[in-house]
Design a protein around this motif. Sequence first.
Motif, PDB file in Angstrom:
ATOM      1  N   LEU A 105       0.829  -1.202   0.000  1.00 45.52           N
ATOM      2  CA  LEU A 105       0.000   0.000   0.000  1.00 45.52           C
ATOM      3  C   LEU A 105       0.867   1.256   0.000  1.00 45.52           C
ATOM      4  O   LEU A 105       0.638   2.199  -0.782  1.00 45.52           O
ATOM      5  CB  LEU A 105      -0.917  -0.005   1.223  1.00 45.52           C
ATOM      6  N   TYR A 106       1.877   1.269   0.863  1.00 43.79           N
ATOM      7  CA  TYR A 106       2.762   2.434   0.942  1.00 43.79           C
ATOM      8  C   TYR A 106       3.507   2.639  -0.372  1.00 43.79           C
ATOM      9  O   TYR A 106       3.599   3.774  -0.874  1.00 43.79           O
ATOM     10  CB  TYR A 106       3.764   2.250   2.084  1.00 43.79           C
ATOM     11  N   TYR A 107       4.033   1.568  -0.939  1.00 41.30           N
ATOM     12  CA  TYR A 107       4.823   1.686  -2.170  1.00 41.30           C
ATOM     13  C   TYR A 107       3.961   2.199  -3.323  1.00 41.30           C
ATOM     14  O   TYR A 107       4.392   3.075  -4.092  1.00 41.30           O
ATOM     15  CB  TYR A 107       5.418   0.328  -2.536  1.00 41.30           C
ATOM     16  N   ALA A 108       2.740   1.649  -3.442  1.00 43.33           N
ATOM     17  CA  ALA A 108       1.878   2.069  -4.546  1.00 43.33           C
ATOM     18  C   ALA A 108       1.435   3.516  -4.391  1.00 43.33           C
ATOM     19  O   ALA A 108       1.405   4.277  -5.369  1.00 43.33           O
ATOM     20  CB  ALA A 108       0.655   1.156  -4.619  1.00 43.33           C
ATOM     21  N   ARG A 109       1.115   3.915  -3.164  1.00 44.40           N
ATOM     22  CA  ARG A 109       0.541   5.244  -2.954  1.00 44.40           C
ATOM     23  C   ARG A 109       1.594   6.349  -2.857  1.00 44.40           C
ATOM     24  O   ARG A 109       1.406   7.435  -3.397  1.00 44.40           O
ATOM     25  CB  ARG A 109      -0.314   5.227  -1.681  1.00 44.40           C
ATOM     26  N   GLN A 110       2.695   6.070  -2.168  1.00 45.41           N
ATOM     27  CA  GLN A 110       3.667   7.115  -1.880  1.00 45.41           C
ATOM     28  C   GLN A 110       4.846   7.151  -2.860  1.00 45.41           C
ATOM     29  O   GLN A 110       5.532   8.171  -2.948  1.00 45.41           O
ATOM     30  CB  GLN A 110       4.209   6.938  -0.453  1.00 45.41           C
ATOM     31  N   ILE A 111       5.089   6.062  -3.567  1.00 44.48           N
ATOM     32  CA  ILE A 111       6.255   6.012  -4.455  1.00 44.48           C
ATOM     33  C   ILE A 111       5.840   5.864  -5.914  1.00 44.48           C
ATOM     34  O   ILE A 111       6.195   6.694  -6.762  1.00 44.48           O
ATOM     35  CB  ILE A 111       7.202   4.864  -4.046  1.00 44.48           C
ATOM     36  N   THR A 112       5.085   4.801  -6.210  1.00 47.04           N
ATOM     37  CA  THR A 112       4.778   4.495  -7.609  1.00 47.04           C
ATOM     38  C   THR A 112       3.916   5.567  -8.269  1.00 47.04           C
ATOM     39  O   THR A 112       4.245   6.057  -9.356  1.00 47.04           O
ATOM     40  CB  THR A 112       4.078   3.136  -7.707  1.00 47.04           C
ATOM     41  N   MET A 113       2.800   5.938  -7.641  1.00 48.24           N
ATOM     42  CA  MET A 113       1.892   6.879  -8.296  1.00 48.24           C
ATOM     43  C   MET A 113       2.517   8.255  -8.503  1.00 48.24           C
ATOM     44  O   MET A 113       2.415   8.826  -9.606  1.00 48.24           O
ATOM     45  CB  MET A 113       0.581   6.979  -7.516  1.00 48.24           C
ATOM     46  N   PRO A 114       3.185   8.846  -7.505  1.00 46.23           N
ATOM     47  CA  PRO A 114       3.846  10.138  -7.784  1.00 46.23           C
ATOM     48  C   PRO A 114       4.910  10.039  -8.864  1.00 46.23           C
ATOM     49  O   PRO A 114       5.071  10.971  -9.671  1.00 46.23           O
ATOM     50  CB  PRO A 114       4.453  10.503  -6.415  1.00 46.23           C
ATOM     51  N   TRP A 115       5.626   8.917  -8.896  1.00 50.57           N
ATOM     52  CA  TRP A 115       6.665   8.741  -9.909  1.00 50.57           C
ATOM     53  C   TRP A 115       6.062   8.649 -11.303  1.00 50.57           C
ATOM     54  O   TRP A 115       6.545   9.274 -12.250  1.00 50.57           O
ATOM     55  CB  TRP A 115       7.474   7.494  -9.586  1.00 50.57           C
ATOM     56  N   LEU A 116       4.966   7.904 -11.433  1.00 48.86           N
ATOM     57  CA  LEU A 116       4.323   7.752 -12.734  1.00 48.86           C
ATOM     58  C   LEU A 116       3.690   9.059 -13.210  1.00 48.86           C
ATOM     59  O   LEU A 116       3.549   9.289 -14.409  1.00 48.86           O
ATOM     60  CB  LEU A 116       3.257   6.655 -12.671  1.00 48.86           C
ATOM     61  N   ALA A 117       3.284   9.919 -12.259  1.00 49.73           N
ATOM     62  CA  ALA A 117       2.648  11.184 -12.627  1.00 49.73           C
ATOM     63  C   ALA A 117       3.653  12.307 -12.840  1.00 49.73           C
ATOM     64  O   ALA A 117       3.277  13.395 -13.283  1.00 49.73           O
ATOM     65  CB  ALA A 117       1.646  11.592 -11.546  1.00 49.73           C
ATOM     66  N   ASP A 118       4.924  12.056 -12.526  1.00 50.50           N
ATOM     67  CA  ASP A 118       5.958  13.075 -12.701  1.00 50.50           C
ATOM     68  C   ASP A 118       6.115  13.420 -14.183  1.00 50.50           C
ATOM     69  O   ASP A 118       6.021  12.557 -15.053  1.00 50.50           O
ATOM     70  CB  ASP A 118       7.285  12.562 -12.143  1.00 50.50           C
ATOM     71  N   LEU A 119       6.344  14.694 -14.460  1.00 50.60           N
ATOM     72  CA  LEU A 119       6.463  15.131 -15.857  1.00 50.60           C
ATOM     73  C   LEU A 119       7.587  14.433 -16.601  1.00 50.60           C
ATOM     74  O   LEU A 119       7.546  14.270 -17.827  1.00 50.60           O
ATOM     75  CB  LEU A 119       6.677  16.653 -15.901  1.00 50.60           C
ATOM     76  N   ASP A 120       8.600  14.000 -15.884  1.00 51.78           N
ATOM     77  CA  ASP A 120       9.728  13.323 -16.524  1.00 51.78           C
ATOM     78  C   ASP A 120       9.486  11.831 -16.740  1.00 51.78           C
ATOM     79  O   ASP A 120      10.295  11.154 -17.365  1.00 51.78           O
ATOM     80  CB  ASP A 120      10.988  13.488 -15.686  1.00 51.78           C
ATOM     81  N   HIS A 121       8.390  11.315 -16.203  1.00 55.51           N
ATOM     82  CA  HIS A 121       8.138   9.866 -16.299  1.00 55.51           C
ATOM     83  C   HIS A 121       6.679   9.595 -16.671  1.00 55.51           C
ATOM     84  O   HIS A 121       5.997   8.819 -16.012  1.00 55.51           O
ATOM     85  CB  HIS A 121       8.461   9.171 -14.980  1.00 55.51           C
ATOM     86  N   LYS A 122       6.186  10.247 -17.697  1.00 54.06           N
ATOM     87  CA  LYS A 122       4.815  10.014 -18.143  1.00 54.06           C
ATOM     88  C   LYS A 122       4.773   8.695 -18.917  1.00 54.06           C
ATOM     89  O   LYS A 122       4.781   8.656 -20.148  1.00 54.06           O
ATOM     90  CB  LYS A 122       4.348  11.168 -19.027  1.00 54.06           C
ATOM     91  N   LEU A 123       4.722   7.597 -18.168  1.00 53.61           N
ATOM     92  CA  LEU A 123       4.840   6.274 -18.779  1.00 53.61           C
ATOM     93  C   LEU A 123       3.492   5.638 -19.099  1.00 53.61           C
ATOM     94  O   LEU A 123       3.444   4.609 -19.770  1.00 53.61           O
ATOM     95  CB  LEU A 123       5.627   5.350 -17.844  1.00 53.61           C
TER      96      LEU A 123
END
Length: 287
Positions: A105-123
């Motif tokens: 839960l922590y990894y998906a909410r606090q790490i993965t989602m912000p990383w995927l939404a970052d302008l440099d990582h629009k994957l």
Amino acid sequence: MSSNNAAAPYYFVPGPSKWPMLAGISLLVTMIGASAWVNDAPWGMIVNNIGIVMTLAVLYFWFGDAISESEKGLYSKRIDVSYRWSMGWFIFSEVMFFGAFFGALYYARQITMPWLADLDHKLIWPDFAANWNGNVGPAGTVDTYTPMGPFPIPTINTALLLASGMTLTISHHALQAANRSKAIFWLAATVLLGATFMGFQAYEYMHAYSELNLKLTSGIYGSTFFMLTGFHGFHVTMGAIMLSVVLYRLIRGDMSAEHHFAFEGAAWYWHFVDVVWLGLYVVVYWM
């Protein structure tokens, strides 16, 4: 545990037992049925229920053998220590089990989602946003749903579990004071509070499915919500069963003020379930 330890051997070693093998088979049947059920196989629910009944039957007879051995005076203080260590390590394994889900839960909410939404990582897709409890995917691949809030049922359930921890502690102290009738009353109250918790959670799930459209398939939010709360509900159910068996044995007069590890082991488990729920209540319903 039996109160007659005078004639107990140095360390009792039971003979060969069929129960470990039967327990493994029954759990395998249960998981095969559960896997088929969640994949919409028509026979999945039936096989899952058969496996659950098999598992409960194995536990009933297996624990019955242990109780019989204890009442025959075969268990010394060393066996008592072994049981305590075994229950402690079992609860530790449960801590690791829930730790894995909290970690996911922590990894998906606090790490993965912000990383995927970052302008440099629009994957994923251009307008993806790190909206934890409302992301419905590209082109509406996930049906719109309403996230579950903390009121009123989760808060009521929190009060129920906290109260059950208090009633269980009162019952334990009463048993230690050799007040059997008081111990029985407060242990029965604990079981009733646990059953009420399960009833409220079942209602919450029906409300989530029918009115909030929140399902296991509702993205990462839905899957983590139901996995965490569902497994906790399963543990509450098992804890209530354990306490019900202890209550029956207490009424039957099996336990004394000095020897009642079955009560203590079930109480440890129940308090662990209480603590896990407090974590769930905060990170799942409030955050």
